[in-house]
Design a protein around this motif. Sequence first.
Motif, short mmCIF file in Angstrom:
data_model
loop_
_atom_site.label_atom_id
_atom_site.label_comp_id
_atom_site.label_asym_id
_atom_site.label_seq_id
_atom_site.Cartn_x
_atom_site.Cartn_y
_atom_site.Cartn_z
N ARG A 38 0.84 -1.21 0.00
CA ARG A 38 0.00 0.00 0.00
C ARG A 38 0.87 1.25 0.00
NH1 ARG A 38 -3.38 -3.24 3.30
NH2 ARG A 38 -2.34 -2.51 5.20
N SER A 44 -5.07 2.76 -0.58
CA SER A 44 -5.80 2.62 0.67
C SER A 44 -6.14 1.15 0.88
CB SER A 44 -7.10 3.43 0.63
OG SER A 44 -7.99 2.88 -0.34
N HIS A 45 -6.78 0.81 2.03
CA HIS A 45 -7.22 -0.56 2.25
C HIS A 45 -8.17 -0.98 1.12
CE1 HIS A 45 -5.55 -1.52 6.21
NE2 HIS A 45 -5.79 -0.26 6.55
N GLY A 46 -9.12 -0.11 0.82
CA GLY A 46 -10.08 -0.42 -0.24
C GLY A 46 -9.43 -0.47 -1.60
N HIS A 242 -7.03 -8.78 5.68
CA HIS A 242 -7.12 -7.63 6.57
C HIS A 242 -6.45 -7.89 7.92
CE1 HIS A 242 -9.66 -5.44 3.81
NE2 HIS A 242 -10.53 -6.42 3.77
N TYR A 245 -4.93 -4.88 9.57
CA TYR A 245 -6.00 -4.03 10.10
C TYR A 245 -6.50 -4.56 11.44
CZ TYR A 245 -10.85 -2.26 10.42
OH TYR A 245 -12.04 -1.71 10.85
N VAL A 366 -13.86 -2.25 0.80
CA VAL A 366 -14.71 -1.09 0.49
C VAL A 366 -15.62 -0.77 1.67
CG1 VAL A 366 -16.60 -0.29 -0.96
CG2 VAL A 366 -14.62 -1.41 -2.00
N ASP A 369 -13.68 1.09 4.22
CA ASP A 369 -13.50 2.48 3.80
C ASP A 369 -14.77 3.29 4.01
OD1 ASP A 369 -10.91 1.99 3.12
OD2 ASP A 369 -11.21 1.99 0.95
#
Length: 409
Positions: A38, A44-46, A242, A245, A366, A369
Amino acid sequence: MLRFYTSNARWLVGGFLLAMFSGFGQTFFISMWGDEIRAAFSLSHGGFGLVYMLATLASALSLPFVGRLVDVTSVSTSALVVMGCLIAACVLMAVSNTLLALLLAIYLLRLFGQGMMTQTSMTAMGRWYAANRGKAVSFATMGHQASEAIFPTVFALLALSYGWRGAWWIAAVCILFFALPVIFALMRVERQPRGTLSEDEAVSGVEVRQWTRAELLRDPLFWLVCVGVLAPPFIGTSIFFHQDYLIALNGWNPQLYYNAFILMAVTTVICALATGFAVDRWSAVQMLPVFMVPLAIGCFVLGALSGPSTIFIFMVLLGMSYGVTSTLFGALWPEVWGTANLGAIRSIVVALMVFLTAAGPGITGVLIDFGVPFPRQLLYMGGYCAMAFVVMIVASHRLQTRAAMLAAG
């Protein structure tokens, strides 16, 4: 048992190693470098989730065509082609500096790592064994657990010295100088006979109808089975994708998390071997609903709890689910739909699974986000698994009824 494993060692170890080195294309390995990727590509994560989803979707669309390779060539030839492409994918991942190159690298990793390495291993085990299919599949699938237990810790340490790109170079070297020559040497002699019961396996078996891929797609029971079968790839991939995260959100020690993979791997191995014996004793169809229970509980645990002990509870539950599914899914398709077109049939199944592994990170990324916490999403996934458990009971009953009717003529 000892006689079976020793007399079939070369093929079983070959299947094990194919499954093990598929790890370089699995989500748990690619997502280890999620933060670095990233940062390198300003995603971004999404954004990363969407890139991953597009690449994986493309690999899923390719699998029904590429997956037939193992039906038209020998296992050893298929393995050589697949491993050569996987080496190229690792190298491309190491040198990629544009978003397009990253997309292509992940596409190749997913197609030839997660997809075709597993496809080749499981098709060989399903075709070469009948009465002992459960044992053969459970042994080969332990390769997945070996990679989950070894790769995260080893490559995380290597990355400290060589960086995340250096880790991908090392992965390519491992395949080229170890996996490729060893697997080819083990698998170059085909186990005979192919697709039939060998003399020592000719223990009773009702003859199975040999379905074509087109017939499979028209079979409503296949799609009913998919309600449950497609849940683990979506859920497991979403969780591993993830993981950074979740580690940050819950304040977990990253090394503690990665070390817990060993616990998951041990649990998976134990459950895979137990399932192999159970499948040979009863059948894959009768065992079908079992895998949904630990998966549902695992989703509820990870979604509702956040303490450090949550890591270990969840890893045990996920290991139980993975152990059952890894063996069950390898034995189910040849048991119900036959071995004559097993490569083509498995290519559809694997393509659907890969499709769900693509959708998982994309959809969940998504949603993150847009402010939907991943733990809340996990609770919904747990609810789905509870519903799918009931559906699998129905599917198991209907498959057994159909088999009985076919046996009766």
